[in-house]
Design an enzyme around this catalytic site. Structure first.
Site, PDB file in Angstrom:
ATOM      1  N   GLU A   1       0.805  -1.217   0.000  1.00 12.09           N
ATOM      2  CA  GLU A   1       0.000   0.000   0.000  1.00 12.09           C
ATOM      3  C   GLU A   1       0.841   1.272   0.000  1.00 12.09           C
ATOM      4  OE1 GLU A   1      -3.129  -0.117   3.000  1.00 12.09           O
ATOM      5  OE2 GLU A   1      -3.273  -2.284   2.703  1.00 12.09           O
TER       6      GLU A   1
ATOM      7  N   ASP B   1      -2.107  -4.747   3.440  1.00  7.21           N
ATOM      8  CA  ASP B   1      -2.214  -5.036   4.880  1.00  7.21           C
ATOM      9  C   ASP B   1      -3.215  -6.149   5.179  1.00  7.21           C
ATOM     10  OD1 ASP B   1      -0.501  -2.939   5.116  1.00  7.21           O
ATOM     11  OD2 ASP B   1      -1.997  -1.506   5.862  1.00  7.21           O
TER      12      ASP B   1
ATOM     13  N   ASP C   1      -5.802  -6.560   7.030  1.00  9.28           N
ATOM     14  CA  ASP C   1      -6.991  -6.140   7.767  1.00  9.28           C
ATOM     15  C   ASP C   1      -8.096  -5.961   6.742  1.00  9.28           C
ATOM     16  OD1 ASP C   1      -6.436  -3.719   6.543  1.00  9.28           O
ATOM     17  OD2 ASP C   1      -5.673  -2.765   8.348  1.00  9.28           O
TER      18      ASP C   1
ATOM     19  N   GLU D   1      -9.565  -3.396   5.354  1.00  9.16           N
ATOM     20  CA  GLU D   1      -9.328  -2.482   4.240  1.00  9.16           C
ATOM     21  C   GLU D   1      -8.249  -3.030   3.312  1.00  9.16           C
ATOM     22  OE1 GLU D   1     -11.287   0.159   3.778  1.00  9.16           O
ATOM     23  OE2 GLU D   1     -12.339  -0.239   5.667  1.00  9.16           O
TER      24      GLU D   1
ATOM     25  N   TYR E   1       5.928   2.274  10.443  1.00 10.48           N
ATOM     26  CA  TYR E   1       4.702   2.918  10.001  1.00 10.48           C
ATOM     27  C   TYR E   1       3.949   3.611  11.133  1.00 10.48           C
ATOM     28  CZ  TYR E   1       0.755   3.672   7.033  1.00 10.48           C
ATOM     29  OH  TYR E   1      -0.212   4.269   6.295  1.00 10.48           O
TER      30      TYR E   1
ATOM     31  N   ARG F   1       0.715   4.827  11.209  1.00 12.13           N
ATOM     32  CA  ARG F   1      -0.736   4.644  11.409  1.00 12.13           C
ATOM     33  C   ARG F   1      -0.989   3.198  11.822  1.00 12.13           C
ATOM     34  NH1 ARG F   1      -0.985   8.886   7.257  1.00 12.13           N
ATOM     35  NH2 ARG F   1      -0.313   7.417   5.682  1.00 12.13           N
TER      36      ARG F   1
ATOM     37  N   HIS G   1       0.019  -3.783  11.570  1.00 12.18           N
ATOM     38  CA  HIS G   1       1.405  -3.314  11.607  1.00 12.18           C
ATOM     39  C   HIS G   1       2.005  -3.532  12.984  1.00 12.18           C
ATOM     40  CE1 HIS G   1      -0.799  -0.786   8.652  1.00 12.18           C
ATOM     41  NE2 HIS G   1       0.242  -1.092   7.903  1.00 12.18           N
TER      42      HIS G   1
END
Length: 776
Positions: free
Chosen positions: A9, A82, A84, A86, A283, A285, A328
């Site tokens: 991403e 990722d 998850d 999303e 990362y 976020r 993450h």
DNA sequence: CAGTGAGCGAGCTTCCGCTTGACTT
């Protein structure tokens, strides 16, 4: 051409992973989501089982085209977004948009960016998890339905361009309710008694185990202690320990950067982004407190190297947040041996240091503390004084990092206590009974609001900062400081068997960078709460998250879930839309001398007072705008009437009127089409003609003095040396340059100015970086 | 910068979540 294309991403992540994977892999990024519902229109076909109209986002067309080309040429495409909800959806979108086939596609996941984790992921590919994708579709479409059906109701019922949503509306509600708690808080006072004692040559203080409601009771108690002897009743020593906090997540980083560095949440994210892109931190976020084994090991090495074996204690933390998706690692330095970032930006240095310390401290030993409680009795009254002290026996992680606390949570500093034993006599120097007031709950800061939202499971690391911007941009909330008010308090002192009383003043209610609701925010909130209580419920998100989980488990289709939600929701939307009345926060304050109604409400241009009725044909109503600090629900009749005393004429000058009023930027005089701000000490209601002329002349004089010198150049733009708010400066071609110390602005030559400008440009001063909202 | 305040109605506004690039004050 490389045999393998791996897609992640984030571009910065792509760079790192490419290094780990070698030349058989080309690693690219999708730069987040690539498709979404259209911005205009609902984009959901409700009658057709909520069929979404996904479109490649305009700013992603180029990315998608490039990825498509690379995918075509590659033998295998690895979707490494990722792990998850999303991320899974992004993988699915990539699969669709790049025209991939199952044979040619592998889905891989990892939770940390380390060589071993990436290699392990490559060895264990899986398929796209369609159930998880469906949970994302349910999330996306539900948010669209809520946002795009509620917002238009607000346009019609309150004001155009307003918005409502699952996340933002709850954020506003929290702020509105907190403000009302504060407004309705009944302040009461009490007397706290503190004794000042000494033993040996150590002085210490101790609190009485009882508070008094009135000055009379406090005074009576002090009187009772006249001539008293004080001695130790009991002494208790308790060992205790303190444990380091978990490494940073987005939310805790925002909180600590706010408390320790006074950063806004946006600023924290901006600076962290830069550090991330430099490769200094992982990362930024994330909702995970997890550290990779590699990170834990190298943190341990660093602790041992710096402080010795005794200080090292490795730990793995568990997340407390139930909404966490943990795709993450926690936010940590990528290289623990770097105590500082190589960046020379002040804020980057400070934030990096904070992250380094927090992470390292999280892998350090507990601090060992000895708590001492001394109870002091007397021979005149039953109540005891209690002194508490803390001695740090072993500092452990405190050597590196002490977490800060929000306002109102902090305890008083505990001092050193003398070595005493039971029945030892102590000398009383004096005893104070100090009047204290009960405190209303404190207003939210940006960071404490994020903490609250996270606790409710509302919003995600990537949206905390944008949500806070949104509620401010819509005018629901303002972030500002307020000056406090003076308050008197009494202090009674018993010293040398005499009681004295003095009155002191303190400042109370002063605020800095706090979130306040506006009138619009309150009216919108009340309207939504009255009609859509379910959406505004603090548990609404938690409840739908549970359902998303059921969808992710494959036990419920996303369409069915949405149907259950939408039917009653939409019925309420219809019913509310059909109702005639608007919501204006109208409040009737009373009647004026002539019997006309005086009321406040939200008008076309914001909150205002109105005298008289619009339906009255004999006389037009009069209007006045509320001041910035006034609110619909608290303004009094008297304050409202005061607003009609302006504008007023202060007199004539140069044959022109001087009109005094209060505008957005405070009181001003308007003369001959020009505006002159009133200094703080002048009152707009009383300022007279002579003084007004003085104010106008003052400003004219300042303007004449503004220009120090102008140096013409050709063909380059001229150089101006000007007097500004912060002193003299040089300006040319719309840029501003500082004058070095020791130079006399009046005597600067062209050559000197050119040298200053060149030096400034050569210093490579970095331009501020930010992400304005893109235009559709 | 600082004003305005009815009703009519053109055409517009808006969500949350994932990610960064490009322009002036």
């Amino acid at each position: 051409m490389a045999k393998n294309l791996l897609i992640v991403e984030s571009p910065a992540k792509a760079k790192t992973i490419e290094k780990y994977l070698g030349k058989d892999f080309i690693v690219k990024s999708s730069i987040g989501h690539i498709v979404d519902l259209p911005e205009k229109g609902l984009g959901v076909d409700i009658k057709n089982d909520f069929k979404p109209d996904y479109q490649v986002s305009t700013d992603k067309k180029k990315v998608v085209a490039e990825l498509k080309k690379l995918a075509k040429a590659a033998e295998m495409v690895w979707l490494a977004t990722d792990e998850d909800r999303e991320g899974e959806a992004i993988a699915w979108h990539l699969f669709n948009e790049l025209g991939l086939t199952e044979k040619k596609t592998k889905r891989v996941v990892y939770h940390e960016i380390t060589k071993s984790a990436i290699e392990a992921a490559i060895k264990n590919p899986r398929d796209i998890n369609k159930d998880l994708v469906d949970a994302q579709q349910a999330r996306r479409i539900l948010d669209r339905l809520v946002g795009y059906e509620l917002s238009p109701i607000l346009w019609r019922k309150i004001k155009p361009s307003l918005s409502a949503g699952r996340v933002q509306s709850v954020a506003v509600r929290l702020i509105v309710e907190r403000e009302r708690e504060i407004t309705s808080f009944g302040v009461t006072s009490f007397f706290k008694v503190v004794g000042y004692f000494a033993a040996g040559n150590i002085s210490f203080k101790a609190d009485l185990d009882k508070k008094f409601d009135t000055e009379k009771e406090a005074s009576a108690f002090l009187a009772k202690l006249k001539g008293a002897d004080f001695s130790v009743k009991s002494l208790e020593k308790k060992p205790s320990k303190r444990t380091p906090s978990a490494p940073f997540t987005t939310s805790t980083l925002q909180q600590e950067a706010s408390r320790k560095l006074s950063f806004s949440v946006l600023q924290t994210m901006r600076v962290a982004q830069t550090l991330y892109e430099r490769g200094d931190i992982t990362y930024m976020r994330t909702d995970s407190v997890n550290l990779s084994q590699l990170a834990i090991d190298s943190a341990k090495d660093e602790v041992i190297k710096l402080y010795g074996d005794k200080y090292a204690q490795t730990r793995q933390y568990k997340t407390k947040s139930s909404s966490a998706q943990e795709a993450h690692e926690a936010i940590r330095p990528t290289n623990f041996s770097a105590r500082e970032t190589t960046s020379d930006d002040y804020n980057e240095k400070r934030l990096y240091e904070l992250i380094w310390k927090r992470t390292v401290a999280s892998q350090m030993a507990d601090a060992e503390i000895e708590k001492t409680v001394i109870t002091i009795k007397n021979n005149k009254a039953d109540n005891n004084f209690v002194a508490t002290g803390e001695v740090i026996k072993f500092d452990g992680f405190l050597k590196v990092y002490i977490e800060s606390e929000d306002e109102g949570e902090e305890e008083e500093k505990e001092g050193l206590l003398p070595a005493l034993k039971t029945d030892d006599k102590v000398n009383m120097s004096h005893i104070d009974a100090v009047q204290r007031y009960t405190q209303p709950p404190s207003r939210y800061t940006e960071a404490s609001l994020v903490k609250k939202l996270e606790g409710l499971g509302i919003g995600r690391p990537s949206t905390y900062a944008p949500t806070i911007s949104t509620v401010q941009k819509r005018g629901y909330v303002v972030k500002e400081g307020r000056e406090g008010n003076e308050r008197k308090y009494a202090v009674l002192t018993l010293k040398d068997d005499a009681i004295t009383s003095v009155t002191k003043t303190e400042i109370t209610g002063a605020e800095k960078s706090k979130l306040f609701p506006t009138d619009i925010g309150m009216v919108v909130n009340d309207f939504l709460l009255a009609n859509f209580a379910e959406i505004l419920d603090y548990n609404f998100t938690a409840h739908v998250e549970e359902e998303f989980d059921i969808v992710a488990d494959g036990k419920l289709t996303w369409q069915k879930m949405l149907k259950q939600f939408y039917k009653p929701f939409h019925a309420t939307v219809e019913k509310t839309s059909a109702a005639k009345e608007r919501a204006s926060g109208e409040r009737i304050l009373g009647k004026d001398a002539a019997g006309k109604t005086i009321m406040v409400r939200i008008g076309r241009y914001g909150p205002m007072v109105q005298i008289g009725d619009t339906a009255d044909e004999t006389a037009k109503p009069r209007f006045a705008k509320l001041r910035a600090e006034q609110r619909l629900d608290t303004i009094t009749l008297e304050e409202a009437m005061d607003l009609f005393r302006l504008p007023r004429k202060a007199g004539l000058y140069e044959d022109k009127d001087m009109d005094v009023s209060i505008g957005r930027f405070g009181p001003y005089i308007r003369h001959d089409g020009k505006f002159y701000s009133l200094p703080k000490e002048d009152d707009p209601y009383t300022v007279n003609e002579a003084r007004s002329i003085e104010i106008i002349e003052d400003k004219r004089k300042k303007e004449r003095e503004k220009v120090i010198q102008i140096i013409k150049r050709d063909p380059e733009p001229e150089i101006q040396v000007l007097n500004g708010r912060y002193g003299p400066y040089i300006t040319s071609d719309k840029e501003i340059y500082k004058i070095p110390k020791g130079k006399e602005p009046k005597e600067l030559t062209l050559e000197e100015c050119v040298a200053i400008i060149a030096a400034d440009k050569a210093s490579g001063k970095k331009k501020r970086k930010f992400f304005p909202k893109k235009k559709a």
